[in-house]
Design a protein around this motif. Structure first.
Motif, PDB file in Angstrom:
ATOM      1  N   ASP A 105       0.811  -1.215   0.000  1.00  0.00           N
ATOM      2  CA  ASP A 105       0.000   0.000   0.000  1.00  0.00           C
ATOM      3  C   ASP A 105       0.851   1.275   0.000  1.00  0.00           C
ATOM      4  O   ASP A 105       0.309   2.381   0.124  1.00  0.00           O
ATOM      5  CB  ASP A 105      -0.930   0.008   1.223  1.00  0.00           C
ATOM      6  N   THR A 106       2.157   1.120  -0.134  1.00  0.00           N
ATOM      7  CA  THR A 106       3.054   2.276  -0.093  1.00  0.00           C
ATOM      8  C   THR A 106       3.039   3.015  -1.429  1.00  0.00           C
ATOM      9  O   THR A 106       3.124   2.399  -2.490  1.00  0.00           O
ATOM     10  CB  THR A 106       4.492   1.832   0.235  1.00  0.00           C
ATOM     11  N   VAL A 107       2.927   4.343  -1.368  1.00  0.00           N
ATOM     12  CA  VAL A 107       3.028   5.186  -2.556  1.00  0.00           C
ATOM     13  C   VAL A 107       4.501   5.529  -2.764  1.00  0.00           C
ATOM     14  O   VAL A 107       5.167   6.017  -1.854  1.00  0.00           O
ATOM     15  CB  VAL A 107       2.200   6.476  -2.390  1.00  0.00           C
ATOM     16  N   VAL A 108       5.003   5.266  -3.961  1.00  0.00           N
ATOM     17  CA  VAL A 108       6.427   5.458  -4.248  1.00  0.00           C
ATOM     18  C   VAL A 108       6.627   6.729  -5.068  1.00  0.00           C
ATOM     19  O   VAL A 108       5.962   6.939  -6.095  1.00  0.00           O
ATOM     20  CB  VAL A 108       7.009   4.245  -5.003  1.00  0.00           C
ATOM     21  N   LEU A 109       7.561   7.565  -4.623  1.00  0.00           N
ATOM     22  CA  LEU A 109       7.879   8.810  -5.310  1.00  0.00           C
ATOM     23  C   LEU A 109       9.395   8.947  -5.443  1.00  0.00           C
ATOM     24  O   LEU A 109      10.144   8.532  -4.560  1.00  0.00           O
ATOM     25  CB  LEU A 109       7.339  10.029  -4.539  1.00  0.00           C
ATOM     26  N   ASP A 110       9.851   9.520  -6.538  1.00  0.00           N
ATOM     27  CA  ASP A 110      11.265   9.850  -6.669  1.00  0.00           C
ATOM     28  C   ASP A 110      11.424  11.349  -6.465  1.00  0.00           C
ATOM     29  O   ASP A 110      10.444  12.094  -6.416  1.00  0.00           O
ATOM     30  CB  ASP A 110      11.816   9.438  -8.036  1.00  0.00           C
ATOM     31  N   THR A 111      12.668  11.799  -6.359  1.00  0.00           N
ATOM     32  CA  THR A 111      12.959  13.234  -6.246  1.00  0.00           C
ATOM     33  C   THR A 111      14.041  13.632  -7.244  1.00  0.00           C
ATOM     34  O   THR A 111      14.730  14.629  -7.043  1.00  0.00           O
ATOM     35  CB  THR A 111      13.415  13.601  -4.818  1.00  0.00           C
ATOM     36  N   CYS A 112      14.199  12.860  -8.295  1.00  0.00           N
ATOM     37  CA  CYS A 112      15.285  13.097  -9.250  1.00  0.00           C
ATOM     38  C   CYS A 112      15.074  14.399 -10.028  1.00  0.00           C
ATOM     39  O   CYS A 112      13.938  14.825 -10.261  1.00  0.00           O
ATOM     40  CB  CYS A 112      15.400  11.936 -10.233  1.00  0.00           C
ATOM     41  N   ALA A 151       6.052  10.695  -9.945  1.00  0.00           N
ATOM     42  CA  ALA A 151       7.371  11.283 -10.181  1.00  0.00           C
ATOM     43  C   ALA A 151       7.337  12.737  -9.716  1.00  0.00           C
ATOM     44  O   ALA A 151       6.399  13.474 -10.036  1.00  0.00           O
ATOM     45  CB  ALA A 151       7.738  11.207 -11.662  1.00  0.00           C
ATOM     46  N   THR A 152       8.330  13.138  -8.929  1.00  0.00           N
ATOM     47  CA  THR A 152       8.382  14.520  -8.455  1.00  0.00           C
ATOM     48  C   THR A 152       9.782  15.089  -8.649  1.00  0.00           C
ATOM     49  O   THR A 152      10.766  14.352  -8.744  1.00  0.00           O
ATOM     50  CB  THR A 152       8.013  14.644  -6.959  1.00  0.00           C
ATOM     51  N   HIS A 153       9.856  16.392  -8.707  1.00  0.00           N
ATOM     52  CA  HIS A 153      11.144  17.100  -8.725  1.00  0.00           C
ATOM     53  C   HIS A 153      11.027  18.360  -7.883  1.00  0.00           C
ATOM     54  O   HIS A 153      10.472  19.356  -8.338  1.00  0.00           O
ATOM     55  CB  HIS A 153      11.566  17.463 -10.148  1.00  0.00           C
TER      56      HIS A 153
END
Length: 245
Positions: A77-84, A106-108
């Protein structure tokens, strides 16, 4: 809400501490020893990977391998986000490596320890939905808004096209000026001081970030060619004027 941050380098530590100011429980782990940032609790990797929202704050060039290493251990149930700082490749890796049912964003964050040291209110963060927008996306969006961030929503392609000519060229110019050995001077104009600020901000970041921005942004090569052509045009125009003397 429990937020996990995977990676406590210079940016990860800053980002985790910033997230903690929004009121959520923020936990973090790192592949190398680090002290806990302000407001953040160090936790075991397994606990971080099972947080409600999991931010990866690792180098672009490491993200794919890290994702492959831990993908099977991430909570269902984990929401996965990047910060690249680039978006096309990280989004592609999340689609390919993570299970289809894993919710992905996807986030920046368009700031860092230098630009955000006096606060992040009004600073931009890009959000690129990978999974269909639903309540989970809106919840973290509201959390960003509660921190005072300016939210920009766009596709990965749109982000990388714009970033190549904003962040990419800024880092390129900063590194180039650094190689020229530019130093502060008492007779500096405001323009020169602004250039020195660019050098300081870009060169405080790891050199690997510069290489990653150029390598993993599909539009960075086009930017460099455009910059080269523009410099040659200015030099040619200058040569024409010099020939008149």
């Amino acid at each position: 809400m429990k937020i996990g941050v995977y990676g406590l380098g210079r940016f990860g530590s800053f980002f985790a501490s910033m997230l903690a100011k929004g009121g959520a429980e923020v936990i973090a782990c790192s592949r190398s020893p680090h002290e806990a940032p302000e407001g953040v609790r160090l936790a075991a990797e397994d606990e971080v990977l099972h947080a409600d929202y999991l931010f990866f704050a690792v180098a672009i060039s490491s993200f794919e391998s890290v994702l492959r290493k831990v993908s099977d251990a991430i909570g269902n149930d984990t929401v996965v986000l990047d910060t690249c700082s680039v978006k096309t490749y990280p989004a592609k890796w999340m689609r390919e490596i993570l299970p289809q049912e894993t919710y992905k964003i996807a986030t920046h964050p368009m700031f860092g320890p230098d630009s955000g040291k006096y606060g992040v209110k009004g600073l931009p963060i890009v959000m690129c939905p990978i999974s269909p927008v639903d309540g989970r996306y809106m919840e973290i969006r509201r959390y960003f808004a509660g921190l005072g961030l300016k939210i920009l929503e766009m596709s990965e392609r749109e982000h990388d096209m714009e970033a190549a000519y904003s962040q990419g060229v800024t880092h390129f110019v900063g590194r180039t000026l650094k190689k020229m050995g530019m130093q502060p001077t008492e007779i500096a104009t405001q323009g020169y001081k602004a250039l020195m600020q660019i050098v300081d901000q870009t060169c405080n970041d790891p050199e690997q970030l510069f290489f990653d921005l150029q390598r993993y942004n599909p539009y960075a090569k086009e930017m460099r060619l455009s910059l080269q052509v523009a410099i040659e045009k200015v030099l040619n125009r200058l040569a024409e004027e010099e020939d008149k003397f």
